[in-house]
Design a protein around this motif. Structure first.
Motif, mmCIF file in Angstrom:
data_model
loop_
_atom_site.group_PDB
_atom_site.id
_atom_site.type_symbol
_atom_site.label_atom_id
_atom_site.label_comp_id
_atom_site.label_asym_id
_atom_site.label_seq_id
_atom_site.Cartn_x
_atom_site.Cartn_y
_atom_site.Cartn_z
ATOM 1 N N ILE A 43 26.369 55.192 107.556
ATOM 2 C CA ILE A 43 26.166 55.291 108.057
ATOM 3 C C ILE A 43 24.699 55.746 108.216
ATOM 4 N N ALA A 44 23.703 55.806 107.562
ATOM 5 C CA ALA A 44 22.488 56.791 107.831
ATOM 6 C C ALA A 44 21.664 55.755 107.390
ATOM 7 N N VAL A 45 22.665 54.450 106.938
ATOM 8 C CA VAL A 45 22.001 53.412 106.536
ATOM 9 C C VAL A 45 21.508 52.472 107.236
ATOM 10 N N ALA A 46 22.366 51.970 108.358
ATOM 11 C CA ALA A 46 23.178 51.651 109.074
ATOM 12 C C ALA A 46 22.401 52.025 110.531
ATOM 13 N N ARG A 47 21.510 53.200 110.719
ATOM 14 C CA ARG A 47 20.776 53.957 111.814
ATOM 15 C C ARG A 47 19.822 53.435 111.623
ATOM 16 N N MET A 48 19.140 53.017 110.124
ATOM 17 C CA MET A 48 17.785 52.541 109.522
ATOM 18 C C MET A 48 17.433 51.578 109.703
ATOM 19 N N ALA A 49 18.434 50.639 109.340
ATOM 20 C CA ALA A 49 18.907 49.243 109.863
ATOM 21 C C ALA A 49 18.333 49.091 111.471
ATOM 22 N N ARG A 58 35.746 52.188 109.143
ATOM 23 C CA ARG A 58 34.366 53.500 108.885
ATOM 24 C C ARG A 58 33.306 51.973 109.622
ATOM 25 N N SER A 59 33.581 51.015 109.925
ATOM 26 C CA SER A 59 33.092 50.029 110.720
ATOM 27 C C SER A 59 32.481 50.390 112.238
ATOM 28 N N VAL A 60 34.275 51.051 112.438
ATOM 29 C CA VAL A 60 33.637 51.014 113.924
ATOM 30 C C VAL A 60 32.455 52.635 113.863
ATOM 31 N N GLY A 61 32.178 53.437 113.389
ATOM 32 C CA GLY A 61 31.650 54.670 113.908
ATOM 33 C C GLY A 61 30.116 53.900 112.996
ATOM 34 N N ILE A 62 30.385 53.028 112.221
ATOM 35 C CA ILE A 62 29.439 52.444 111.871
ATOM 36 C C ILE A 62 28.087 51.642 113.300
ATOM 37 N N LEU A 63 29.685 50.845 114.054
ATOM 38 C CA LEU A 63 28.618 49.790 114.831
ATOM 39 C C LEU A 63 28.408 51.005 115.817
ATOM 40 N N GLY A 121 18.528 43.448 114.677
ATOM 41 C CA GLY A 121 19.862 43.676 115.411
ATOM 42 C C GLY A 121 21.133 43.607 114.862
ATOM 43 N N LEU A 122 22.203 43.804 116.247
ATOM 44 C CA LEU A 122 22.973 44.736 115.922
ATOM 45 C C LEU A 122 23.605 44.532 114.571
ATOM 46 N N ASN A 123 23.898 43.699 114.651
ATOM 47 C CA ASN A 123 25.602 42.523 113.383
ATOM 48 C C ASN A 123 24.855 42.932 112.157
ATOM 49 N N ASN A 124 23.283 42.437 111.729
ATOM 50 C CA ASN A 124 22.560 43.039 110.899
ATOM 51 C C ASN A 124 22.563 44.422 110.229
ATOM 52 N N ALA A 125 22.653 45.304 111.420
ATOM 53 C CA ALA A 125 22.697 47.449 110.770
ATOM 54 C C ALA A 125 24.061 47.071 110.838
ATOM 55 N N VAL A 126 24.597 46.405 111.303
ATOM 56 C CA VAL A 126 26.845 47.141 110.907
ATOM 57 C C VAL A 126 26.967 46.209 109.594
ATOM 58 N N ALA A 127 26.900 45.366 109.113
ATOM 59 C CA ALA A 127 26.656 44.614 108.111
ATOM 60 C C ALA A 127 25.963 45.530 107.175
ATOM 61 N N THR A 128 24.603 45.874 106.991
ATOM 62 C CA THR A 128 23.817 46.520 106.551
ATOM 63 C C THR A 128 25.085 48.039 106.169
ATOM 64 N N GLY A 129 25.218 48.496 106.866
ATOM 65 C CA GLY A 129 26.151 50.068 106.341
ATOM 66 C C GLY A 129 27.561 49.221 105.946
ATOM 67 N N VAL A 130 27.796 47.866 105.689
ATOM 68 C CA VAL A 130 29.647 47.904 104.784
ATOM 69 C C VAL A 130 29.320 47.493 103.756
ATOM 70 N N ASN A 131 28.275 46.742 103.951
ATOM 71 C CA ASN A 131 27.383 46.398 102.511
ATOM 72 C C ASN A 131 27.476 47.868 101.203
ATOM 73 N N LEU A 132 27.290 49.045 101.472
ATOM 74 C CA LEU A 132 26.804 50.487 100.284
ATOM 75 C C LEU A 132 28.580 50.729 100.663
ATOM 76 N N LEU A 133 29.475 49.787 100.765
ATOM 77 C CA LEU A 133 30.776 50.665 100.696
ATOM 78 C C LEU A 133 31.456 49.640 99.820
ATOM 79 N N GLY A 134 30.796 50.967 97.990
ATOM 80 C CA GLY A 134 30.813 50.743 96.938
ATOM 81 C C GLY A 134 32.060 51.578 96.131
ATOM 82 N N ASP A 135 31.427 51.281 95.300
ATOM 83 C CA ASP A 135 32.993 52.081 94.137
ATOM 84 C C ASP A 135 32.890 53.700 94.238
ATOM 85 N N VAL A 136 31.680 54.290 94.523
ATOM 86 C CA VAL A 136 31.138 55.478 94.871
ATOM 87 C C VAL A 136 31.049 55.878 96.286
#
Length: 263
Positions: A79-85, A219-224, A91-106
């Motif tokens: 969420i934090a990185v999407a808001r920064m992005a 989580r994409s809903v919240g990120i958006l 652009g909104l699509n890239n901000a959402v993608a930035t957030g989604v790309n942080l959803l890793g193992d941790v």
């Protein structure tokens, strides 16, 4: 080299997920016009991943799990990185993608990991042995404990729904029993949202990697929502901390361990 045949080309992206031809769109063999207005989005997720439609009881469980994971505020890195992005003009699509790309193992992967842990127990392994083996590899047991909540407020509603589904014969309860066994071993550390959704997805028969995929959808809903809100606040290049707070300067070079010297 032999030239590819028309069949070779047609087979290159062979798929059972969809069929798209002129004036024809089918999703898992169902005409899209028959789905529009008659099937909900949760049903569509099930249809696309599983090839059929869920029973009402299974739909209810899946939807509850998806709703539970939508947002956890700017405390969550995604969420934090999407808001920064969103403040960087990408652009909104890239901000959402930035957030989604942080959803890793941790951050984002604990549900999948917990499903694997629970699967060992449902396959017949002793819960205490499984917990000991996992804790030997990491002090964090996926799906249990929370850095922010003493008791995750999403725990009871989700597990109550699973209990009811077991009573109604919708699911068999094996993953729920496994999670309860682990929770008793770890007491007073409770199961968290990742563990609860792992129980739901396990009971519904999803493969462990899909737990992460379903979390991404949720989580994409919240990120958006957060990215969109940030775009309306007029801030530019918003960093992770307010400019009035300066990061702590390390006296020693973290790479070499040597004392830093002024330029």
């Amino acid at each position: 080299m032999n030239d590819p045949s028309l069949r070779d080309v047609a087979d290159w992206w062979a798929t059972a997920v969809s069929r798209v031809e002129p004036n024809r769109i089918e999703l898992r063999g169902r005409p899209v016009q028959d789905l529009i207005g008659t099937v909900g989005f949760t049903d569509m997720i099930w249809l696309m991943l599983r090839g059929g439609l869920p029973t009402p009881g299974r739909r209810r469980l899946l939807e509850a799990a998806l709703v539970s994971s939508v947002d956890h505020g700017p405390h969550a890195p995604s969420i934090a990185v999407a808001r920064m992005a969103a403040t960087c003009g990408i652009g909104l699509n890239n901000a959402v993608a930035t957030g989604v790309n942080l959803l890793g193992d941790v951050h984002g992967g604990a549900g999948e990991q917990c499903m694997r842990l629970l699967a060992e127990i449902t396959a017949g392994a002793d819960a205490a042995d499984v917990v000991a083996q996992w804790r030997a590899e990491s002090r964090y047991l996926p799906g249990f404990g929370h850095r922010f909540h003493t008791v995750d407020p999403r725990r009871d509603p989700l597990l109550t729904l699973v209990e009811q589904a077991v009573a109604d014969g919708v699911v068999d309860g094996a993953h729920l029993r496994a999670a309860r066994a682990v929770e008793r071993i770890l007491a007073p550390v409770p199961i968290n949202i990742d563990g609860c959704t792992a129980v739901v997805y396990g009971e519904l028969g999803f493969a462990p990697p899909l737990a992460r995929g379903l979390f991404v959808l949720s989580r994409s809903v919240g990120i958006l929502a957060h990215a969109w809100e940030e775009t309306g606040q007029g801030r530019r290049n918003k960093g992770p901390i307010p400019p009035s707070i300066l990061p702590t300067h390390l006296g020693d070079d973290p790479c070499t361990g040597e004392a830093s010297t002024p330029a």
